[in-house]
Design an enzyme around this catalytic site. Structure first.
Site, PDB file in Angstrom:
ATOM      1  N   SER A   1       0.824  -1.211   0.000  1.00 41.08           N
ATOM      2  CA  SER A   1       0.000   0.000   0.000  1.00 41.08           C
ATOM      3  C   SER A   1       0.863   1.268   0.000  1.00 41.08           C
ATOM      4  CB  SER A   1      -0.954  -0.034   1.204  1.00 41.08           C
ATOM      5  OG  SER A   1      -1.979   0.926   1.060  1.00 41.08           O
TER       6      SER A   1
ATOM      7  N   ASP B   1      -5.350  -3.757  -3.127  1.00 37.30           N
ATOM      8  CA  ASP B   1      -4.410  -3.387  -2.069  1.00 37.30           C
ATOM      9  C   ASP B   1      -4.291  -4.531  -1.055  1.00 37.30           C
ATOM     10  OD1 ASP B   1      -3.213  -2.265   0.220  1.00 37.30           O
ATOM     11  OD2 ASP B   1      -4.122  -0.309  -0.132  1.00 37.30           O
TER      12      ASP B   1
END
Length: 846
Positions: A392, A677
């Protein structure tokens, strides 16, 4: 870790000994990848009857039929006839399949109640055909509802096929068959009566092929011969056929008042060419009869592929990473000698492998990772690091750093100053008219390349502006220059492969991105980074597309918008939407009525799926679906699960209701990948460095999460416990949970194979009093600079805040740098311990 590697190696190397049906075995250069020869079997499935079936219509009895799917043997979905208004329908219909021994063949039998509006799925039986004995008829009674005495009677018969055994390539989890490439042209047969048909189109298709079907217009009244080229990639083992159809398009009047018209196709004729009948490597001319004196000529050539696949099927590290590790260990050895003040540099086998992990957290994670890396650099520990793995927001920091091919040997203050300018700069320009035109132009280019455009692509372009404020043409493969001399730690970027209607906490597969390869460790399948986002089939690159710019990957790696409503609720509240559990399909392990099947541990138990119904299914999908996941071509398309895949430690097939126990629904059977993600599963990329092949000794976990500072450790421990991966027990006091310290050390004194984990929560503890280790703050400005709370309601460091004031940026960098510097003693202790463990291990091996 050595035990895990050994078990994996043994499971693959002993496979030929445990399966007497294997005729040959050929080395491929990888210890866990073999070319093996297996026989075929003919499977006969006879659907007999169902008993005491209660349909969904209250006013009449069920109108039942049974649907059969065995996608590893046939791309065709078969079905019985419909028996109207009967609680005890009887069909006695037979279906034939040819199955290949190395593949996990799982038959789906679905009982439907036909209705005018919706064909209601009453129940689904998932039956593993493995364990059936050739030459013996098996009559199975699947108990659907024992209390109501509902059941489905099916008869199976398996016999060895007369077809010769065929070679496959396998790594023990995936199986690759030889691929056929059909290339040719369709043109007009001069003797055929087609001239009066007018404007038509030729439809070509091969069920189960990569290309599926194509259309080409043709004018039959013209004297000129039309030539329609085609290319299909097919699995010959599916016994496919080239289907040729001639269609004429006509306009149908839909509304007599407005004269609206709709185009409809009328089938003029159809014919087939059995692919199995084509000689390999030889061009042939075939006249295909379409009926009623109509013919088309087909000139076709079938070429068979070699085992030189474009998808690497192996659990070992790629050659480039292995070379990197060898080079880097020499540098780490010299760095350790200086840092630990050793008399001599450790040998190659004595050098501990250190991995640095950066968690998710948006701009907060980007900013904090700069500080943590700067602290490691000041302690001369960055040169002792083998891997830098991010997820991320941490990947945003890494993507910026690796644009400089020598970033870790330079003072990071310059990179930090540049990042401060970008983070503190105005973001209004991201939505200016010129920038919006740029977005639409770039997204249009992606669409023209044949890839589906999603919101995540737009988000990637916005992230590009946030981080660079200009177009960034770099690609992930460009970072090969930054590791070619092992001058920097090896970067690993984390993503998640997810399912459309599953929460990421229910099912997610870790996907790793490096400068050299992209792939899934779970399946042992990797492709070159330059080829990622291209089209693959059966392990071969069939259509090359440009490698995506890294901004699109950053959008996917760090997209907080790619979660389902259930995922987002879980992140915000800490628990999933409980009522959704009652809307899920009910999955039960049932008695299949056959007690004489083998008890092989690789054989999946028979399961029954009771669907929640079409209305509840829509409601369930509303909360579970991800409309913004990043879609790309599935490079595992055309590969199958090995019959013993469940023995691999990566799979949780022992949980009967887990998706891993449904091989026909796993990622290799999908046309495309859905990537999100990694923070939606574990907000730190532990699984990627815990792969036994990387043999990591020390993990430096920098957690920049918002919320619980130990949640990633708890989730990682659960992940490792389920897969029997060595990981230390996470034991914390109530005081630790209430008021976390700067650093925690977790290890297993009794088991040196368990990695040492140093965990750094994002806290502002002693930094409030000390501006440097042992140096107290004196002036009011110094005290004010350190006196702040990171996680508070009005904090500037909230995850969805993408702009910091320079002062706030500097504070966050300094506190994360200080937290590293203030724990030098723990770092040195961990390195010394890892070094002694390595030496002990080397001595035991000698």
């Amino acid at each position: 870790m050595f035990r895990a590697v050994l078990l994996r190696r043994m499971s693959t190397q002993l496979l030929p000994l445990l399966a007497p049906v294997i005729f040959t075995k050929t080395e491929t250069g990888f210890p866990d990848r073999q070319v093996e020869k297996y026989p075929y079997y003919n499977l006969t499935v006879k659907v007999l009857r169902a008993r005491n079936i209660h349909g969904t219509d209250l006013l009449s009895k069920a109108d039942c039929y049974v649907q059969l799917q065995l996608p590893t043997a046939s791309p065709i979905t078969y079905r019985t006839r419909v028996i109207d208004s009967s609680s005890n329908p009887e069909w006695n219909e037979t279906f034939q399949y040819r199955i290949h021994e190395p593949v996990k063949n799982v038959l789906h039998l679905t009982l439907f109640d036909e209705d005018v509006y919706v064909n209601e799925d009453l129940t689904d039986i998932v039956f593993d055909v493995e364990g059936m004995k050739p030459g013996q008829t098996m009559k199975n009674t699947f108990q659907l509802n024992p209390e109501a005495q509902e059941g489905l009677d099916v008869e199976f018969y398996l016999e060895k096929s007369s077809d010769p055994p065929t070679e496959v390539l396998t790594n023990g989890v995936l199986v690759a068959h030889p691929c056929l490439r059909l290339q040719g042209v369709v043109h007009k047969d001069k003797k055929s009566k087609l001239s009066e048909k007018g404007s038509c189109q030729v439809k070509l298709s091969v069920p189960g092929s990569c290309e599926k079907q194509l259309y080409a217009p043709c004018r039959l009244e013209s004297d000129q011969d039309f030539r329609t080229p085609f290319v299909f990639h097919v699995d010959k083992e599916m016994c496919p056929e080239l289907q040729v159809e001639l269609e004429q398009t006509i306009n149908v009047l839909q509304d007599e008042i407005t004269f609206d018209q709709e185009k409809q196709s009328v089938l003029l004729g159809q014919g087939i060419v059995p692919v199995k009948s084509l000689p390999v490597g030889q061009e042939v001319d075939i006249t295909v009869p379409l009926g009623e004196g109509q013919n088309l000529d087909v000139c076709v050539k079938a070429d068979e592929s070699t085992w030189d696949l474009d998808v690497r099927l192996s659990f070992d590290l790629c050659e480039e990473e292995r070379k990197f590790v060898d080079k880097r260990k020499k540098m780490v050895s010299q760095a350790l000698m200086k840092t630990l003040k050793l008399k001599e540099a450790p040998g190659k086998d004595e050098v501990p492998v250190v991995a640095v992990l950066g968690s998710g957290g948006g701009i907060r994670a980007l900013t904090s990772l700069y500080g943590s890396l700067s602290g490691l650099q000041q302690l001369s520990l960055l040169d002792s690091t083998m891997y830098l793995c991010g997820l991320s927001g941490s990947t945003w920091c890494m993507s910026r750093l690796y644009k400089d091919t020598d970033w870790s040997s330079k003072d990071l203050q310059g990179a930090i100053s540049d990042a401060r300018d970008k983070v503190s700069g105005s973001k209004e320009g991201a939505f200016s008219s010129n920038q919006l035109k740029y977005y639409f132009h770039e997204l249009g280019s992606i669409k023209n390349e044949g890839r589906k455009v999603s919101f995540t692509d737009l988000w990637g372009l916005i992230v590009e502006y946030f981080l660079f404020q200009k177009e960034d043409l770099s690609k992930l493969s460009d970072q090969q220059k930054a590791v070619s001399r092992a001058q920097n730690p090896y970067p690993i970027y984390a993503g998640l492969g997810v399912k459309h209607n599953f929460g990421s906490y229910e099912f997610a597969e870790w996907c790793e991105f490096t400068p050299y390869e992209v792939g899934f460790c779970k399946y042992g399948a990797f492709v070159r980074t330059e080829d990622f986002d291209s089209e693959f089939f059966m392990g071969h690159l069939v259509r090359k597309h440009p490698e995506p710019r890294i901004c699109y990957l950053m959008g996917m790696w760090g997209s907080a918008f790619a979660g389902s409503l259930d995922d987002i609720y879980l992140q915000m509240v800490g628990s999933e939407l409980g009522f959704l559990e009652s809307l899920k399909d009910v999955i039960k392990v049932i008695d299949d009525g056959q007690q004489f099947r083998s008890q092989d541990k690789a054989q999946l138990k028979t399961r029954q799926i009771i669907p929640e119904g079409p209305v509840l299914h829509i409601f369930h999908d509303f909360f579970k679906s991800r409309i913004t996941s990043w879609g790309t071509f599935n490079f595992m398309k055309g590969l199958y699960l090995h019959k013993d895949y469940v023995k691999n430690w990566n799979f949780l097939a022992w949980k009967g209701t887990h998706l891993d126990a449904f091989p026909n629904q796993l990622t290799p059977m999908e046309d495309s990948l859905s990537l999100v993600d990694g923070g939606f599963c574990i907000n730190s990329p532990f699984p990627l460095v815990l792969q036994p092949e990387r043999d990591v000794d020390v993990i430096l976990s920098f957690d920049y999460s918002w919320g619980s500072p130990f949640e990633v450790l708890r989730l990682t421990q659960k992940y490792c416990d389920e897969r029997h991966i060595p990981f230390p027990q996470i034991i914390l006091s109530e005081e630790d949970v209430k008021k976390p310290k700067e650093c925690y050390m977790f290890m297993d004194d009794k088991n040196p194979k368990v990695p040492i984990v140093l965990h750094f929560p994002l806290v502002n503890d002693t930094f409030q009093k000390y501006k440097a280790p042992g140096v107290e703050r004196k002036s009011e400005d110094e005290k004010s600079f350190g006196d702040f709370v990171i996680q508070r309601k009005d904090s500037p460091y909230r995850t969805l805040n993408f702009t910091y004031e320079p002062y706030d940026f500097d504070r966050l960098v300094e506190v994360t740098r200080y937290n590293v510097l203030n724990n030098k003693t723990i770092f040195l202790k961990a390195l010394n311990l890892a070094l002694s463990r390595r030496k002990l291990k080397k001595g035991n091996e000698l």
